[in-house]
Scaffold this motif. Structure first.
Motif, PDB file in Angstrom:
ATOM      1  N   PRO A 100      -1.600   7.299   5.729  1.00 55.00           N
ATOM      2  CA  PRO A 100      -2.702   8.091   5.158  1.00 55.00           C
ATOM      3  C   PRO A 100      -2.516   8.300   3.657  1.00 55.00           C
ATOM      4  O   PRO A 100      -1.425   8.606   3.188  1.00 55.00           O
ATOM      5  N   VAL A 101      -3.586   8.141   2.906  1.00 58.64           N
ATOM      6  CA  VAL A 101      -3.555   8.354   1.462  1.00 58.64           C
ATOM      7  C   VAL A 101      -4.688   9.300   1.068  1.00 58.64           C
ATOM      8  O   VAL A 101      -5.779   9.252   1.626  1.00 58.64           O
ATOM      9  N   THR A 102      -4.400  10.151   0.084  1.00 56.94           N
ATOM     10  CA  THR A 102      -5.414  11.055  -0.443  1.00 56.94           C
ATOM     11  C   THR A 102      -6.321  10.295  -1.397  1.00 56.94           C
ATOM     12  O   THR A 102      -5.981   9.194  -1.858  1.00 56.94           O
ATOM     13  N   PRO A 103      -7.478  10.857  -1.743  1.00 49.20           N
ATOM     14  CA  PRO A 103      -8.388  10.140  -2.661  1.00 49.20           C
ATOM     15  C   PRO A 103      -7.741   9.803  -4.002  1.00 49.20           C
ATOM     16  O   PRO A 103      -7.933   8.699  -4.524  1.00 49.20           O
ATOM     17  N   PHE A 104      -6.965  10.735  -4.577  1.00 53.77           N
ATOM     18  CA  PHE A 104      -6.352  10.463  -5.876  1.00 53.77           C
ATOM     19  C   PHE A 104      -5.254   9.407  -5.765  1.00 53.77           C
ATOM     20  O   PHE A 104      -5.141   8.517  -6.626  1.00 53.77           O
ATOM     21  N   SER A 105      -4.438   9.480  -4.714  1.00 52.17           N
ATOM     22  CA  SER A 105      -3.384   8.478  -4.527  1.00 52.17           C
ATOM     23  C   SER A 105      -3.972   7.099  -4.282  1.00 52.17           C
ATOM     24  O   SER A 105      -3.439   6.089  -4.748  1.00 52.17           O
ATOM     25  N   ALA A 106      -5.082   7.047  -3.555  1.00 50.52           N
ATOM     26  CA  ALA A 106      -5.715   5.764  -3.273  1.00 50.52           C
ATOM     27  C   ALA A 106      -6.162   5.088  -4.558  1.00 50.52           C
ATOM     28  O   ALA A 106      -5.879   3.897  -4.791  1.00 50.52           O
ATOM     29  N   ARG A 107      -6.828   5.836  -5.418  1.00 43.86           N
ATOM     30  CA  ARG A 107      -7.322   5.238  -6.667  1.00 43.86           C
ATOM     31  C   ARG A 107      -6.167   4.875  -7.591  1.00 43.86           C
ATOM     32  O   ARG A 107      -6.211   3.858  -8.282  1.00 43.86           O
ATOM     33  N   PHE A 108      -5.111   5.708  -7.617  1.00 46.05           N
ATOM     34  CA  PHE A 108      -3.978   5.409  -8.489  1.00 46.05           C
ATOM     35  C   PHE A 108      -3.277   4.133  -8.028  1.00 46.05           C
ATOM     36  O   PHE A 108      -2.979   3.245  -8.845  1.00 46.05           O
ATOM     37  N   LEU A 109      -3.013   4.015  -6.732  1.00 48.69           N
ATOM     38  CA  LEU A 109      -2.379   2.804  -6.206  1.00 48.69           C
ATOM     39  C   LEU A 109      -3.278   1.592  -6.408  1.00 48.69           C
ATOM     40  O   LEU A 109      -2.817   0.506  -6.762  1.00 48.69           O
ATOM     41  N   GLY A 110      -4.577   1.768  -6.171  1.00 47.21           N
ATOM     42  CA  GLY A 110      -5.506   0.658  -6.353  1.00 47.21           C
ATOM     43  C   GLY A 110      -5.547   0.165  -7.780  1.00 47.21           C
ATOM     44  O   GLY A 110      -5.641  -1.043  -8.035  1.00 47.21           O
ATOM     45  N   GLY A 111      -5.443   1.080  -8.736  1.00 44.01           N
ATOM     46  CA  GLY A 111      -5.408   0.672 -10.138  1.00 44.01           C
ATOM     47  C   GLY A 111      -4.167  -0.137 -10.460  1.00 44.01           C
ATOM     48  O   GLY A 111      -4.233  -1.141 -11.178  1.00 44.01           O
ATOM     49  N   PHE A 112      -3.018   0.305  -9.910  1.00 51.53           N
ATOM     50  CA  PHE A 112      -1.801  -0.459 -10.174  1.00 51.53           C
ATOM     51  C   PHE A 112      -1.867  -1.839  -9.522  1.00 51.53           C
ATOM     52  O   PHE A 112      -1.463  -2.830 -10.144  1.00 51.53           O
ATOM     53  N   TYR A 113      -2.364  -1.923  -8.295  1.00 53.80           N
ATOM     54  CA  TYR A 113      -2.447  -3.226  -7.643  1.00 53.80           C
ATOM     55  C   TYR A 113      -3.404  -4.160  -8.388  1.00 53.80           C
ATOM     56  O   TYR A 113      -3.209  -5.383  -8.398  1.00 53.80           O
ATOM     57  N   THR A 114      -4.413  -3.595  -9.026  1.00 51.95           N
ATOM     58  CA  THR A 114      -5.306  -4.418  -9.844  1.00 51.95           C
ATOM     59  C   THR A 114      -4.558  -4.987 -11.043  1.00 51.95           C
ATOM     60  O   THR A 114      -4.702  -6.177 -11.379  1.00 51.95           O
ATOM     61  N   ALA A 115      -3.738  -4.159 -11.693  1.00 52.83           N
ATOM     62  CA  ALA A 115      -2.934  -4.645 -12.810  1.00 52.83           C
ATOM     63  C   ALA A 115      -1.932  -5.697 -12.347  1.00 52.83           C
ATOM     64  O   ALA A 115      -1.726  -6.717 -13.021  1.00 52.83           O
ATOM     65  N   GLU A 116      -1.317  -5.464 -11.191  1.00 51.19           N
ATOM     66  CA  GLU A 116      -0.356  -6.433 -10.668  1.00 51.19           C
ATOM     67  C   GLU A 116      -1.037  -7.755 -10.331  1.00 51.19           C
ATOM     68  O   GLU A 116      -0.464  -8.833 -10.515  1.00 51.19           O
TER      69      GLU A 116
END
Length: 330
Positions: A100-116
């Protein structure tokens, strides 16, 4: 003997005075005599003589990786598309995430995976020692730390779902592959780098220290360090986030010692995207849930920290782009 017969005999009996070029196992041309060396412009310079315009020299200091690594890069990019979905389509990806991920954690992780994903695309495009050295070192650091944090926090995973098993499979396989390629190329020196000024070297050593210490703090003291974030961060997510900063510190450290232009470009792009998407993700998510105190000191410090990361990436990207432009012009 005179005339044509003498000319023909000299042609058949004379031996070449210059030994042939040897090709080593990497396919690089080696000239088996001293006194000549390749220049950055691709010409051969005879020491003490005028330059001789010959064919461009092969990139002996930046050889290509095997095609298997390009296949690995393509597979990783496909996997990262799912991770990037946490930023661009969280409602679709969150229910399928391994925990489970919170809305803020989801967007933060998604941003990093986009950079990766952008970084892995650079490796797929070049598939050479530079920027491969940088990408593989950062990938190895990130996957090892995230794998360790996942094993420490197994309670977050529901192993009745395939997503949990796939998570560990992907991360352990990625760590093994990146580590294997780095180990096989451990004796190879880095490619020719951009000459860094003393100011740049001093700045990058400071940047390495800041990112490294912050990452270590998030890893070893997750509750204390993550308490300064704008949203509540549990210890598991803090330890996962620590891998981002430690991988960044590893990348900056490599370029502090030697900065090949491709690696400077890739690191700059990665830092720019991490900083930009972290801030943008916070703004977009809070527009929906309204939970961030934008005047709080910790929020302003967090914004300044990621803004600094993004701006630092812009300067590296700009320096690398100028170097590429000067090389093309010459």
């Amino acid at each position: 003997m005179t005339g044509p017969r003498l000319v023909r005999m000299m042609h058949f009996t004379s031996k070449p005075t210059v030994p042939p070029i040897r090709i080593d196992k990497h396919g690089d041309g080696r000239f088996p005599f001293d006194g000549f060396s390749p220049t950055p412009s691709g010409t051969m310079m005879a020491h003490g003589h005028r330059s001789l315009r010959l064919f461009p020299m092969p990139k002996s200091d930046n050889p290509p990786f095997p095609g298997a690594l390009r296949l690995f890069s393509a597979v990783v990019i496909i996997v990262l598309i799912v991770g990037a979905g946490l930023f661009f389509a969280p409602a679709l990806v969150k229910p399928r995430w391994p925990w489970p991920v919170t809305p803020f954690s989801a967007r933060f992780l998604g941003g990093f995976y986009t950079a990766e994903m952008a970084v892995m695309a650079a490796l797929l495009f070049w598939n050479r020692w530079s920027p491969g050295r940088l990408v593989l070192v950062m990938a190895f650091i990130f996957t090892v730390i995230v794998s360790a944090a996942s094993f420490i926090n197994l309670g977050y995973f529901n192993f009745e779902r395939k997503a949990a098993w796939l998570w560990f499979l992907v991360y352990l396989a990625s760590a093994a592959v990146s580590g294997l390629f780095l180990w096989r190329a451990r004796a190879r020196p880095s490619a020719k780098g951009v000459a860094l000024t003393p100011a740049w070297r001093g700045y990058m050593s400071t940047e390495t220290a800041i990112l490294g210490l912050y990452g270590v703090g998030m890893l070893l003291f997750p509750r204390v360090v993550s308490s300064s974030w704008p949203w509540p961060v549990d210890p598991f997510h803090a330890q996962v986030y620590s891998a981002i900063f430690l991988a960044g510190a590893g990348g900056v450290y490599l370029l502090w010692k030697n900065a090949p232009r491709e690696e400077l470009l890739v690191l700059g792009l990665a830092q720019f995207l991490v900083g930009l998407l972290a801030i943008l993700g916070l703004v977009i998510t809070d527009a929906a849930v309204h939970r961030i105190d934008w005047t709080a000191t910790k929020t302003l410090c967090w914004l300044a920290f990621f803004g600094w990361i993004g701006i630092s990436g812009v300067f590296k990207f700009y320096a690398a782009s100028r170097y590429f432009g000067s090389q093309s012009a010459s």
